[in-house]
Design an enzyme around this catalytic site. Structure first.
Site, PDB file in Angstrom:
ATOM      1  N   TYR A  21      19.900  48.128  -4.313  1.00 59.45           N
ATOM      2  CA  TYR A  21      19.492  49.047  -3.241  1.00 59.45           C
ATOM      3  C   TYR A  21      19.636  48.238  -1.958  1.00 59.45           C
ATOM      4  O   TYR A  21      18.855  47.320  -1.709  1.00 59.45           O
ATOM      5  CB  TYR A  21      18.038  49.477  -3.473  1.00 59.45           C
ATOM      6  N   ASP A  45      21.905  54.130 -14.571  1.00 60.75           N
ATOM      7  CA  ASP A  45      21.091  54.171 -13.353  1.00 60.75           C
ATOM      8  C   ASP A  45      20.017  53.092 -13.455  1.00 60.75           C
ATOM      9  O   ASP A  45      19.134  53.163 -14.317  1.00 60.75           O
ATOM     10  CB  ASP A  45      20.454  55.559 -13.198  1.00 60.75           C
ATOM     11  N   TYR A 105      12.992  45.539   1.761  1.00 68.07           N
ATOM     12  CA  TYR A 105      14.228  45.149   1.057  1.00 68.07           C
ATOM     13  C   TYR A 105      14.132  43.691   0.601  1.00 68.07           C
ATOM     14  O   TYR A 105      14.347  43.380  -0.569  1.00 68.07           O
ATOM     15  CB  TYR A 105      15.437  45.365   1.972  1.00 68.07           C
TER      16      TYR A 105
HETATM   17  N1  LIG Z   1      25.499  43.913   2.065  1.00 65.06           N
HETATM   18  C1  LIG Z   1      24.937  42.801   2.581  1.00 65.06           C
HETATM   19  O1  LIG Z   1      25.022  42.531   3.789  1.00 65.06           O
HETATM   20  C2  LIG Z   1      24.222  41.837   1.678  1.00 65.06           C
HETATM   21  C3  LIG Z   1      23.591  40.723   2.252  1.00 65.06           C
HETATM   22  C4  LIG Z   1      22.935  39.809   1.414  1.00 65.06           C
HETATM   23  C5  LIG Z   1      22.889  40.033   0.052  1.00 65.06           C
HETATM   24  N2  LIG Z   1      23.495  41.144  -0.472  1.00 65.06           N
HETATM   25  C6  LIG Z   1      23.408  41.366  -1.914  1.00 65.06           C
HETATM   26  O2  LIG Z   1      24.720  41.285  -2.465  1.00 65.06           O
HETATM   27  C7  LIG Z   1      24.821  42.167  -3.583  1.00 65.06           C
HETATM   28  C8  LIG Z   1      26.024  43.068  -3.425  1.00 65.06           C
HETATM   29  O3  LIG Z   1      25.869  43.831  -2.237  1.00 65.06           O
HETATM   30  P1  LIG Z   1      26.977  44.834  -1.702  1.00 65.06           P
HETATM   31  O4  LIG Z   1      27.074  44.643  -0.236  1.00 65.06           O
HETATM   32  O5  LIG Z   1      28.202  44.738  -2.541  1.00 65.06           O
HETATM   33  O6  LIG Z   1      26.218  46.215  -1.973  1.00 65.06           O
HETATM   34  P2  LIG Z   1      26.775  47.711  -1.823  1.00 65.06           P
HETATM   35  O7  LIG Z   1      28.155  47.715  -1.274  1.00 65.06           O
HETATM   36  O8  LIG Z   1      25.696  48.490  -1.155  1.00 65.06           O
HETATM   37  O9  LIG Z   1      26.885  48.164  -3.347  1.00 65.06           O
HETATM   38  C9  LIG Z   1      25.749  48.304  -4.132  1.00 65.06           C
HETATM   39  C10 LIG Z   1      26.128  49.081  -5.363  1.00 65.06           C
HETATM   40  O10 LIG Z   1      24.945  49.257  -6.148  1.00 65.06           O
HETATM   41  C11 LIG Z   1      24.939  50.573  -6.625  1.00 65.06           C
HETATM   42  N3  LIG Z   1      23.592  51.064  -6.905  1.00 65.06           N
HETATM   43  C12 LIG Z   1      22.602  51.316  -6.019  1.00 65.06           C
HETATM   44  N4  LIG Z   1      21.541  51.837  -6.645  1.00 65.06           N
HETATM   45  C13 LIG Z   1      21.871  51.903  -7.965  1.00 65.06           C
HETATM   46  C14 LIG Z   1      21.189  52.377  -9.124  1.00 65.06           C
HETATM   47  N5  LIG Z   1      19.964  52.898  -9.051  1.00 65.06           N
HETATM   48  N6  LIG Z   1      21.821  52.292 -10.311  1.00 65.06           N
HETATM   49  C15 LIG Z   1      23.067  51.791 -10.402  1.00 65.06           C
HETATM   50  N7  LIG Z   1      23.780  51.363  -9.344  1.00 65.06           N
HETATM   51  C16 LIG Z   1      23.184  51.411  -8.130  1.00 65.06           C
HETATM   52  C17 LIG Z   1      25.568  51.386  -5.524  1.00 65.06           C
HETATM   53  O11 LIG Z   1      26.000  52.610  -6.035  1.00 65.06           O
HETATM   54  P3  LIG Z   1      25.941  53.962  -5.135  1.00 65.06           P
HETATM   55  O12 LIG Z   1      27.133  53.878  -4.247  1.00 65.06           O
HETATM   56  O13 LIG Z   1      25.997  55.034  -6.169  1.00 65.06           O
HETATM   57  O14 LIG Z   1      24.645  53.912  -4.377  1.00 65.06           O
HETATM   58  C18 LIG Z   1      26.692  50.472  -5.066  1.00 65.06           C
HETATM   59  O15 LIG Z   1      27.867  50.684  -5.816  1.00 65.06           O
HETATM   60  C19 LIG Z   1      23.475  42.904  -3.668  1.00 65.06           C
HETATM   61  O16 LIG Z   1      22.641  42.251  -4.576  1.00 65.06           O
HETATM   62  C20 LIG Z   1      22.900  42.745  -2.277  1.00 65.06           C
HETATM   63  O17 LIG Z   1      21.475  42.801  -2.276  1.00 65.06           O
HETATM   64  C21 LIG Z   1      24.170  42.040   0.308  1.00 65.06           C
END
Ligand SMILES: NC(=O)c1ccc[n+]([C@@H]2O[C@H](COP(=O)([O-])OP(=O)(O)OC[C@H]3O[C@@H](n4cnc5c(N)ncnc54)[C@H](OP(=O)(O)O)[C@@H]3O)[C@@H](O)[C@H]2O)c1
Length: 265
Positions: A56, A32, A120
């Site tokens: 997050y 975590d 965020y």
């Molecule tokens: N999504 C977007 O549009 C977007 C845009 C720009 C940049 N990004 C960046 O790209 C990266 C990947 O994003 P994504 O879209 O693949 O995100 P995502 O689908 O929301 O996945 C995030 C993962 O992080 C895990 N997580 C959250 N809190 C945690 C904790 N306390 N300990 C361990 N694991 C935790 C989540 O697990 P749970 O399911 O258990 O919560 C989930 O598996 C991130 O750095 C994000 O900030 C995303």
């Protein structure tokens, strides 16, 4: 090359795990990132590369949960970075277009000054800052509007929504598929690229334009202004990232966001 991958069930993490050979892929139950024991866990795995795909990512909820967002997006990356430094490992980390305020009238380059509008974006910027301050070998990949065939994202929301729809047409960005990101991340690691990089497909659109491209020209969608769609977090009007540095480092033009989308359906 032994890789430790966090966020294995997230959009990007899920794609990455499938592309990597020697990988220890973990989820929140294994570690975590808002809690204790991060340094000890990494010391026990001894990776050569840490890819932090966990974050997050609930942009609106973060306004009410600033501390929780900061722990995962701001503080944890700093601890990962300290451990990477200790091991001589490379830390690959993702950041966001939402570090910018959207006032610029052109795509954002890596050197543009960040000024996040919400909690965020502020938490993600703090993660970037701590990684740089640690002095570890790092690759920070800023990306935007991530979607894919699985997970929680705009693409699936639109596909499952009942029409007619009203979609915001005054926020500009670049839709980026999770597979595009994962594939190019692996190429960047292979090429030993380090530093800060904007990684998105070419071109740009609005959420309305993205929805039209997903659902087709005949779909019933009305363009609206952000002021007609209230959210807890303010979002930048322009968060288009300039990908020319990534194109130069990857040795070729990156595809238009529309062709990246066509490969996802
Ligand atoms: N999504 C977007 O549009 C977007 C845009 C720009 C940049 N990004 C960046 O790209 C990266 C990947 O994003 P994504 O879209 O693949 O995100 P995502 O689908 O929301 O996945 C995030 C993962 O992080 C895990 N997580 C959250 N809190 C945690 C904790 N306390 N300990 C361990 N694991 C935790 C989540 O697990 P749970 O399911 O258990 O919560 C989930 O598996 C991130 O750095 C994000 O900030 C995303």
């Amino acid at each position: 090359m032994r890789v430790l991958l966090t966020g294995r069930d997230g959009q990007v993490g899920w794609e990455l795990e499938r592309l990597l050979d020697d990988v220890v892929a973990i989820d929140r139950t294994a570690l975590d990132l808002s809690g204790r024991g991060i340094a000890e866990f990494i010391a026990s795995v001894k990776p050569e590369v840490i890819i932090n795909a966990a974050a997050y990512t609930a942009v609106d909820k973060a306004e009410a949960e600033k501390d929780a967002a900061m722990r995962v997006n701001g503080i944890a990356p700093g601890i990962l970075a300290e451990e990477a430094k200790r091991l001589g490992a490379l830390l690959v980390h993702y950041s966001t277009d939402y570090v910018f305020d959207g006032e610029k009238q052109a795509p954002y380059v890596e050197d543009d000054a960040p000024n996040p509008l919400g909690a965020y974006g502020a938490s993600k910027l703090e993660g970037e800052r701590r990684i740089r301050a640690s002095g570890c070998r790092h690759l920070i990949v800023r990306t935007s509007w991530v979607y894919g065939a699985r997970g929680r994202n705009f693409f699936l929301t639109m596909r499952n929504a009942r029409q007619p729809l009203r979609v915001v047409d005054d926020q500009h960005g670049v839709p980026t598929s999770s597979r595009f990101l994962a594939e190019h991340t692996v190429s960047l690691i292979d090429k030993k690229v380090e530093g800060l990089l904007h990684l998105v497909p070419s071109g740009s659109t609005t959420w309305y334009g993205f929805a039209r491209q997903i659902l087709g020209e005949k779909s019933a969608i009305t363009p609206i202004r952000s002021s007609e769609y209230q959210t807890a977090a303010r979002r930048p009007a322009n968060s288009v990232l300039d990908n020319r540095k990534a194109q130069a480092l990857l040795g070729g033009a990156l595809p238009d966001w529309r062709s990246v989308l066509a490969a996802v359906r």
